[in-house]
Structures are given as C-alpha cells and as structure tokens.
Scaffold this motif. Structure first.
Motif, PDB file in Angstrom:
ATOM      1  N   TYR A   1       0.795  -1.229   0.000  1.00  0.00           N
ATOM      2  CA  TYR A   1       0.000   0.000   0.000  1.00  0.00           C
ATOM      3  C   TYR A   1       0.826   1.276   0.000  1.00  0.00           C
ATOM      4  O   TYR A   1       0.294   2.363  -0.185  1.00  0.00           O
ATOM      5  CB  TYR A   1      -0.983   0.027   1.180  1.00  0.00           C
ATOM      6  CG  TYR A   1      -0.364   0.211   2.543  1.00  0.00           C
ATOM      7  CD1 TYR A   1      -0.058   1.482   3.029  1.00  0.00           C
ATOM      8  CD2 TYR A   1      -0.057  -0.874   3.346  1.00  0.00           C
ATOM      9  CE1 TYR A   1       0.522   1.657   4.281  1.00  0.00           C
ATOM     10  CE2 TYR A   1       0.507  -0.712   4.589  1.00  0.00           C
ATOM     11  CZ  TYR A   1       0.797   0.551   5.053  1.00  0.00           C
ATOM     12  OH  TYR A   1       1.370   0.723   6.280  1.00  0.00           O
TER      13      TYR A   1
ATOM     14  N   THR B   1      -5.587  -2.537  -2.834  1.00  0.00           N
ATOM     15  CA  THR B   1      -5.240  -1.124  -2.715  1.00  0.00           C
ATOM     16  C   THR B   1      -6.059  -0.309  -3.710  1.00  0.00           C
ATOM     17  O   THR B   1      -6.772  -0.866  -4.551  1.00  0.00           O
ATOM     18  CB  THR B   1      -3.737  -0.900  -2.980  1.00  0.00           C
ATOM     19  OG1 THR B   1      -3.418  -1.367  -4.293  1.00  0.00           O
ATOM     20  CG2 THR B   1      -2.878  -1.620  -1.946  1.00  0.00           C
ATOM     21  N   LEU B   2      -5.935   0.995  -3.611  1.00  0.00           N
ATOM     22  CA  LEU B   2      -6.590   1.873  -4.579  1.00  0.00           C
ATOM     23  C   LEU B   2      -6.029   1.581  -5.973  1.00  0.00           C
ATOM     24  O   LEU B   2      -4.859   1.191  -6.105  1.00  0.00           O
ATOM     25  CB  LEU B   2      -6.353   3.336  -4.198  1.00  0.00           C
ATOM     26  CG  LEU B   2      -7.023   3.773  -2.893  1.00  0.00           C
ATOM     27  CD1 LEU B   2      -6.491   5.122  -2.439  1.00  0.00           C
ATOM     28  CD2 LEU B   2      -8.526   3.819  -3.070  1.00  0.00           C
TER      29      LEU B   2
ATOM     30  N   THR C   1      -7.985   1.260   2.621  1.00  0.00           N
ATOM     31  CA  THR C   1      -8.626   0.526   1.529  1.00  0.00           C
ATOM     32  C   THR C   1      -8.156  -0.917   1.495  1.00  0.00           C
ATOM     33  O   THR C   1      -8.967  -1.843   1.357  1.00  0.00           O
ATOM     34  CB  THR C   1      -8.353   1.224   0.186  1.00  0.00           C
ATOM     35  OG1 THR C   1      -8.883   2.551   0.242  1.00  0.00           O
ATOM     36  CG2 THR C   1      -8.987   0.477  -0.977  1.00  0.00           C
TER      37      THR C   1
ATOM     38  N   GLU D   1      -9.685  -2.881   4.436  1.00  0.00           N
ATOM     39  CA  GLU D   1     -11.143  -3.036   4.374  1.00  0.00           C
ATOM     40  C   GLU D   1     -11.628  -3.822   3.163  1.00  0.00           C
ATOM     41  O   GLU D   1     -12.696  -4.425   3.205  1.00  0.00           O
ATOM     42  CB  GLU D   1     -11.814  -1.666   4.415  1.00  0.00           C
ATOM     43  CG  GLU D   1     -11.649  -0.994   5.763  1.00  0.00           C
ATOM     44  CD  GLU D   1     -12.320   0.357   5.879  1.00  0.00           C
ATOM     45  OE1 GLU D   1     -12.478   0.827   7.023  1.00  0.00           O
ATOM     46  OE2 GLU D   1     -12.698   0.954   4.836  1.00  0.00           O
ATOM     47  N   THR D   2     -10.850  -3.816   2.074  1.00  0.00           N
ATOM     48  CA  THR D   2     -11.324  -4.474   0.845  1.00  0.00           C
ATOM     49  C   THR D   2     -10.417  -5.600   0.371  1.00  0.00           C
ATOM     50  O   THR D   2     -10.803  -6.354  -0.515  1.00  0.00           O
ATOM     51  CB  THR D   2     -11.452  -3.456  -0.312  1.00  0.00           C
ATOM     52  OG1 THR D   2     -10.137  -3.044  -0.713  1.00  0.00           O
ATOM     53  CG2 THR D   2     -12.311  -2.269   0.077  1.00  0.00           C
TER      54      THR D   2
ATOM     55  N   SER E   1      -4.973   6.413   3.313  1.00  0.00           N
ATOM     56  CA  SER E   1      -6.163   6.034   2.540  1.00  0.00           C
ATOM     57  C   SER E   1      -5.933   4.689   1.852  1.00  0.00           C
ATOM     58  O   SER E   1      -6.823   3.839   1.809  1.00  0.00           O
ATOM     59  CB  SER E   1      -6.498   7.103   1.503  1.00  0.00           C
ATOM     60  OG  SER E   1      -6.910   8.281   2.128  1.00  0.00           O
ATOM     61  N   ASN E   2      -4.726   4.498   1.335  1.00  0.00           N
ATOM     62  CA  ASN E   2      -4.399   3.240   0.677  1.00  0.00           C
ATOM     63  C   ASN E   2      -4.346   2.094   1.693  1.00  0.00           C
ATOM     64  O   ASN E   2      -4.816   0.989   1.426  1.00  0.00           O
ATOM     65  CB  ASN E   2      -3.081   3.367  -0.079  1.00  0.00           C
ATOM     66  CG  ASN E   2      -3.091   2.638  -1.397  1.00  0.00           C
ATOM     67  OD1 ASN E   2      -4.129   2.289  -1.940  1.00  0.00           O
ATOM     68  ND2 ASN E   2      -1.904   2.416  -1.940  1.00  0.00           N
TER      69      ASN E   2
END
Length: 153
Positions: free
Chosen positions: A33, A142-143, A135, A138-139, A131-132
């Motif tokens: 990330y 990465t972005l 993400t 949570e997902t 933010s990366n």
C-alpha cells in the motif's frame, strides 16, 4: 513550546488493532500500500528503513524505533539517509492504534518537522498513504492508482 510544526491525521478503519499493527510493521504489507517496505525488527533502539519496493534497495527514509508497544503504539524517528546521524535533526512519527467496538482509530502524528516545506510533504503524503492502507485492510486490495501521485491542484 516549539516552533516546529506537527501534522496529525486520524482515520477510522474497519479492522482489528492487530491487523493495523501488521500493516504498519510487516514489510510485505507496507510494500503493497505504500510502495516502500518498512524494514526493522521493531524493537526500541533498532534501526528502521523505508526501502523502495521496486527492487532497487534504496532507502528513502531511515531512523530508529523509539517506542514499540504492539499493537497499540509505535514511535519512530525519520530522516533522509544523508541525515541519518544527528538525531536532533530527525522528525518523529507516532502511530497510535485504538480499538472501538468493530473499528480502529489510527492517529498518526508527524512531529518535529523542520519547517513548512516538511509540513507540506507530510500533509500531502500521509492522507494518501493512510487512505491506501485503509482501503487495503477493508477491501483486500489497494486503490487502483497510487494516491500520492495525484496532482495537488
């Protein structure tokens, strides 16, 4: 009081404190990330390096571990490799990881910055990196683009 600026960023992550700790200290996770591997044994007094994940082995930031209390608190010094000696010229980053029911509050404080230029780098870099991280946790991915490459304007 000091005239040195500090940057503070708080984010909330649907994760566990253990997973957030691992995301900050596991070299493979940081590479995913951040584009850099955070390399250390994470014991107080140990050296740490922020090594590019491109295989070049170049460390863009170096420092030492000031405090390590898994999975709640990590404090490190930060400096460019050319300023590795002379810790009085290092900035300091504190990661505080606090659980709250099913979420984690991650507070990052980048203190003892040398001036407004360093503050601006911190203010644009930390939100992108965190933010990366958020993400990814949570997902599971990465972005789609590296957020720190986005133009500021």
């Amino acid at each position: 009081m000091t005239d040195e600026p500090s940057f503070v960023y708080v984010t909330y992550i649907a994760s566990s404190v253990e997973r957030v700790w691992a995301a900050l200290t596991d070299a493979d996770l940081t590479a995913a990330y951040w584009g850099h591997r955070n390399v250390s044994d994470w014991r107080p007094g140990s050296r740490w390096e922020h090594v590019r994940a491109d295989g070049s082995r170049v460390a863009d930031v170096v420092g030492s571990v000031v405090e390590s209390t898994p999975p709640a608190r990590l404090v490190t010094t930060w400096a460019p490799p050319g300023r590795a000696e002379g810790e009085d010229r290092h900035s300091r980053v504190t990661f505080e990881i606090r659980p709250y029911e099913d979420v984690v509050r991650l507070t990052v404080t980048h203190a003892e910055l040398s001036g407004e230029d360093e503050y601006e780098v911190a203010a644009s870099g930390w939100p992108a990196v965190l933010s990366n991280l958020k993400t990814l946790l949570e997902t599971g991915r990465t972005l789609p683009q590296a957020p720190w490459r986005m133009p500021r304007n």
